[in-house]
Design a protein around this motif. Structure first.
Motif, short mmCIF file in Angstrom:
data_model
loop_
_atom_site.label_atom_id
_atom_site.label_comp_id
_atom_site.label_asym_id
_atom_site.label_seq_id
_atom_site.Cartn_x
_atom_site.Cartn_y
_atom_site.Cartn_z
N GLU A 9 0.84 -1.21 0.00
CA GLU A 9 0.00 0.00 0.00
C GLU A 9 0.87 1.26 0.00
O GLU A 9 0.60 2.22 -0.72
CB GLU A 9 -0.93 0.00 1.21
CG GLU A 9 -1.97 1.08 1.18
CD GLU A 9 -2.99 0.88 0.06
OE1 GLU A 9 -3.49 1.90 -0.44
OE2 GLU A 9 -3.27 -0.26 -0.32
N ASP A 37 -3.66 -12.72 6.07
CA ASP A 37 -4.44 -11.48 6.07
C ASP A 37 -4.31 -10.86 4.68
O ASP A 37 -3.34 -10.16 4.40
CB ASP A 37 -3.90 -10.54 7.15
CG ASP A 37 -4.69 -9.27 7.26
OD1 ASP A 37 -5.65 -9.08 6.49
OD2 ASP A 37 -4.34 -8.44 8.11
N ASP A 39 -5.61 -8.48 3.26
CA ASP A 39 -5.66 -7.01 3.18
C ASP A 39 -4.34 -6.38 3.59
O ASP A 39 -4.20 -5.16 3.56
CB ASP A 39 -6.78 -6.46 4.07
CG ASP A 39 -8.15 -6.90 3.57
OD1 ASP A 39 -8.31 -7.04 2.34
OD2 ASP A 39 -9.04 -7.12 4.41
N ASN A 40 -3.38 -7.18 3.99
CA ASN A 40 -2.10 -6.69 4.48
C ASN A 40 -0.99 -7.30 3.61
O ASN A 40 -0.40 -8.31 3.95
CB ASN A 40 -1.94 -7.09 5.95
CG ASN A 40 -0.92 -6.25 6.67
OD1 ASN A 40 -0.29 -5.38 6.09
ND2 ASN A 40 -0.73 -6.54 7.93
#
Length: 67
Positions: A9, A37, A39-40
């Motif tokens: 990100e 995870d 999203d990480n």
């Protein structure tokens, strides 16, 4: 740019700010014993291509589950 080991990100925001083109491939563990995870994401490999764009392979961080 050295992005290996960094959160994707953050790297993505830097690429957008620098107006760089990039592609992303996700990799997953071969076994689902450890939960991840999704999203990480972290960069595990990078390559600068001949046209000046970047290619990144990202992996999800493993969750730590303690009983």
């Amino acid at each position: 740019m050295n992005a290996v080991g960094r959160r994707f990100e953050v790297v993505k925001n830097e690429l957008i700010a620098a107006n760089c083109q990039y592609t992303v491939e996700n990799t997953l563990p071969t076994r689902d014993f450890f939960k991840v995870d999704e999203d990480n994401l972290y960069v595990v490999r990078q390559k600068e291509l001949e046209d000046g764009s970047w290619q990144f392979i990202v992996a999800a961080k493993m969750r730590k589950e303690v009983s």
